[in-house]
Design a protein around this motif. Structure first.
Motif, PDB file in Angstrom:
ATOM      1  N   VAL A 196      -6.192  29.723  37.513  1.00 18.44           N
ATOM      2  CA  VAL A 196      -6.647  30.623  36.451  1.00 18.44           C
ATOM      3  C   VAL A 196      -8.166  30.800  36.580  1.00 18.44           C
ATOM      4  CG1 VAL A 196      -6.882  30.944  33.968  1.00 18.44           C
ATOM      5  CG2 VAL A 196      -4.785  29.985  34.906  1.00 18.44           C
ATOM      6  N   PHE A 229      -4.517  26.767  19.129  1.00 18.21           N
ATOM      7  CA  PHE A 229      -4.297  25.684  18.172  1.00 18.21           C
ATOM      8  C   PHE A 229      -3.088  24.881  18.614  1.00 18.21           C
ATOM      9  CE2 PHE A 229      -6.115  29.305  15.882  1.00 18.21           C
ATOM     10  CZ  PHE A 229      -7.314  28.734  15.500  1.00 18.21           C
ATOM     11  N   ILE A 230      -3.272  23.581  18.741  1.00 14.73           N
ATOM     12  CA  ILE A 230      -2.199  22.715  19.217  1.00 14.73           C
ATOM     13  C   ILE A 230      -1.875  21.694  18.135  1.00 14.73           C
ATOM     14  CG2 ILE A 230      -1.558  21.048  21.008  1.00 14.73           C
ATOM     15  CD1 ILE A 230      -3.819  22.645  22.683  1.00 14.73           C
ATOM     16  N   LYS A 279      -5.379  19.920  17.686  1.00 19.11           N
ATOM     17  CA  LYS A 279      -6.492  20.259  18.564  1.00 19.11           C
ATOM     18  C   LYS A 279      -6.761  21.751  18.502  1.00 19.11           C
ATOM     19  CE  LYS A 279      -4.652  18.287  22.129  1.00 19.11           C
ATOM     20  NZ  LYS A 279      -4.268  17.925  23.512  1.00 19.11           N
ATOM     21  N   MET A 280      -8.001  22.120  18.762  1.00 16.13           N
ATOM     22  CA  MET A 280      -8.363  23.533  18.868  1.00 16.13           C
ATOM     23  C   MET A 280      -9.117  23.683  20.185  1.00 16.13           C
ATOM     24  SD  MET A 280     -11.033  25.563  16.436  1.00 16.13           S
ATOM     25  CE  MET A 280     -12.196  24.195  16.555  1.00 16.13           C
ATOM     26  N   ILE A 281      -8.719  24.620  21.001  1.00 12.99           N
ATOM     27  CA  ILE A 281      -9.450  24.858  22.243  1.00 12.99           C
ATOM     28  C   ILE A 281      -9.953  26.296  22.227  1.00 12.99           C
ATOM     29  CG2 ILE A 281      -9.305  24.885  24.773  1.00 12.99           C
ATOM     30  CD1 ILE A 281      -7.199  22.739  24.637  1.00 12.99           C
ATOM     31  N   ARG A 287       0.979  24.179  30.836  1.00 19.86           N
ATOM     32  CA  ARG A 287       0.765  23.230  31.919  1.00 19.86           C
ATOM     33  C   ARG A 287      -0.386  22.253  31.688  1.00 19.86           C
ATOM     34  NH1 ARG A 287       2.256  25.163  37.074  1.00 19.86           N
ATOM     35  NH2 ARG A 287       1.405  23.184  37.805  1.00 19.86           N
ATOM     36  N   LEU A 288      -1.341  22.644  30.831  1.00 21.58           N
ATOM     37  CA  LEU A 288      -2.581  21.877  30.775  1.00 21.58           C
ATOM     38  C   LEU A 288      -2.992  21.472  29.346  1.00 21.58           C
ATOM     39  CD1 LEU A 288      -4.378  21.118  33.169  1.00 21.58           C
ATOM     40  CD2 LEU A 288      -5.821  23.072  32.644  1.00 21.58           C
ATOM     41  N   PHE A 289      -2.960  22.429  28.427  1.00 20.68           N
ATOM     42  CA  PHE A 289      -3.522  22.152  27.104  1.00 20.68           C
ATOM     43  C   PHE A 289      -2.589  21.297  26.245  1.00 20.68           C
ATOM     44  CE2 PHE A 289      -6.111  26.403  26.958  1.00 20.68           C
ATOM     45  CZ  PHE A 289      -6.856  25.961  28.024  1.00 20.68           C
ATOM     46  N   ILE A 316     -11.206  20.212  31.701  1.00 21.83           N
ATOM     47  CA  ILE A 316     -10.064  21.130  31.554  1.00 21.83           C
ATOM     48  C   ILE A 316     -10.409  22.475  32.198  1.00 21.83           C
ATOM     49  CG2 ILE A 316      -8.698  22.441  29.887  1.00 21.83           C
ATOM     50  CD1 ILE A 316      -8.456  20.115  28.197  1.00 21.83           C
ATOM     51  N   ARG A 320     -14.311  24.943  25.166  1.00 18.93           N
ATOM     52  CA  ARG A 320     -14.760  23.837  24.318  1.00 18.93           C
ATOM     53  C   ARG A 320     -13.576  23.319  23.503  1.00 18.93           C
ATOM     54  NH1 ARG A 320     -20.185  22.315  24.708  1.00 18.93           N
ATOM     55  NH2 ARG A 320     -20.452  22.084  22.461  1.00 18.93           N
ATOM     56  N   ILE A 321     -13.499  22.003  23.407  1.00 21.03           N
ATOM     57  CA  ILE A 321     -12.406  21.386  22.668  1.00 21.03           C
ATOM     58  C   ILE A 321     -12.882  20.980  21.280  1.00 21.03           C
ATOM     59  CG2 ILE A 321     -10.705  19.523  22.658  1.00 21.03           C
ATOM     60  CD1 ILE A 321     -10.993  19.352  25.645  1.00 21.03           C
ATOM     61  N   GLY A 322     -12.113  21.318  20.281  1.00 22.01           N
ATOM     62  CA  GLY A 322     -12.434  20.913  18.923  1.00 22.01           C
ATOM     63  C   GLY A 322     -11.223  20.294  18.247  1.00 22.01           C
ATOM     64  N   LYS A 323     -11.396  19.945  16.989  1.00 25.06           N
ATOM     65  CA  LYS A 323     -10.302  19.357  16.231  1.00 25.06           C
ATOM     66  C   LYS A 323      -9.902  20.289  15.097  1.00 25.06           C
ATOM     67  CE  LYS A 323     -12.501  15.522  15.537  1.00 25.06           C
ATOM     68  NZ  LYS A 323     -12.976  14.251  14.932  1.00 25.06           N
ATOM     69  N   MET A 324      -8.627  20.180  14.731  1.00 26.60           N
ATOM     70  CA  MET A 324      -8.140  20.924  13.575  1.00 26.60           C
ATOM     71  C   MET A 324      -7.434  19.909  12.689  1.00 26.60           C
ATOM     72  SD  MET A 324      -5.175  23.821  13.623  1.00 26.60           S
ATOM     73  CE  MET A 324      -4.142  22.776  14.651  1.00 26.60           C
ATOM     74  N   LEU A 350       0.190  30.129  30.569  1.00 27.76           N
ATOM     75  CA  LEU A 350       0.271  29.163  31.668  1.00 27.76           C
ATOM     76  C   LEU A 350      -0.547  27.914  31.350  1.00 27.76           C
ATOM     77  CD1 LEU A 350       1.023  28.503  34.707  1.00 27.76           C
ATOM     78  CD2 LEU A 350      -1.146  29.569  35.307  1.00 27.76           C
ATOM     79  N   LEU A 351      -1.796  28.130  30.912  1.00 26.57           N
ATOM     80  CA  LEU A 351      -2.679  27.002  30.613  1.00 26.57           C
ATOM     81  C   LEU A 351      -2.116  26.132  29.488  1.00 26.57           C
ATOM     82  CD1 LEU A 351      -6.222  28.643  30.803  1.00 26.57           C
ATOM     83  CD2 LEU A 351      -5.180  27.079  32.437  1.00 26.57           C
ATOM     84  N   LEU A 382      -5.658  25.276  38.838  1.00 25.35           N
ATOM     85  CA  LEU A 382      -4.304  25.767  38.532  1.00 25.35           C
ATOM     86  C   LEU A 382      -4.187  27.257  38.878  1.00 25.35           C
ATOM     87  CD1 LEU A 382      -1.898  24.237  37.151  1.00 25.35           C
ATOM     88  CD2 LEU A 382      -2.576  25.322  35.020  1.00 25.35           C
TER      89      LEU A 382
END
Lengths: 84, 84
Positions: free
Chosen positions: A33, B9-10, B43-45, B67-69, A24, A40-44, B63-64, A31
């Motif tokens: 940016v 946070f997604i 998800k948490m990034i 378009r991406l996250f 990513i 870093r990707i984590g979970k919630m 933007l991210l 993209l």
């Protein structure tokens, strides 16, 4: 019986590589940016749970995190509890 | 150039089913943890990014996220920015 809202955050340990995060990060740069030094990707996990007191809920959430939510070999977790 | 730490946070939109969350909820009950009324996985990034001002960073992160996250058809996102 009170209601509680718990937010659990699960992260890869700092020593563990995160290839998905790297992908990513590199896509972000494509993209347009720039300037991302770490991604870093984590979970919630958001849980609504009933319990008599916060202590009981904490005990339950600790059990769930250790046994079910996180892989403690490679992941760390933290959580916050809010009484609803 | 300042450094910022952004936590994104997604979440699945409330109207979207979360079968993985349901599976964990049911596993929690088998583990002996009762009283969970809702469990949703998100998800948490965590991003570390350089920028001149918070406004610029906000623009980049929007933007991210779009378009991406996140898949904005089924997911919502929110984020917090902290200057390091």
């Amino acid at each position: 019986m009170d209601k509680f809202e718990v937010k659990v955050f699960i992260r890869l340990r700092p020593s563990v590589l995160d290839p998905a995060g790297e992908a990513i990060k590199s896509a972000s740069s494509k993209l347009g940016v720039q300037g991302i030094t770490s991604l870093r990707i984590g979970k919630m996990i958001e849980v609504k749970i009933e319990g008599n007191k916060e202590e009981d809920v904490k005990e339950k959430i600790d059990l769930l995190c250790d046994r079910l939510f996180a892989n403690t070999v490679i992941e760390d977790y933290e959580y916050s509890i809010k009484k609803l």
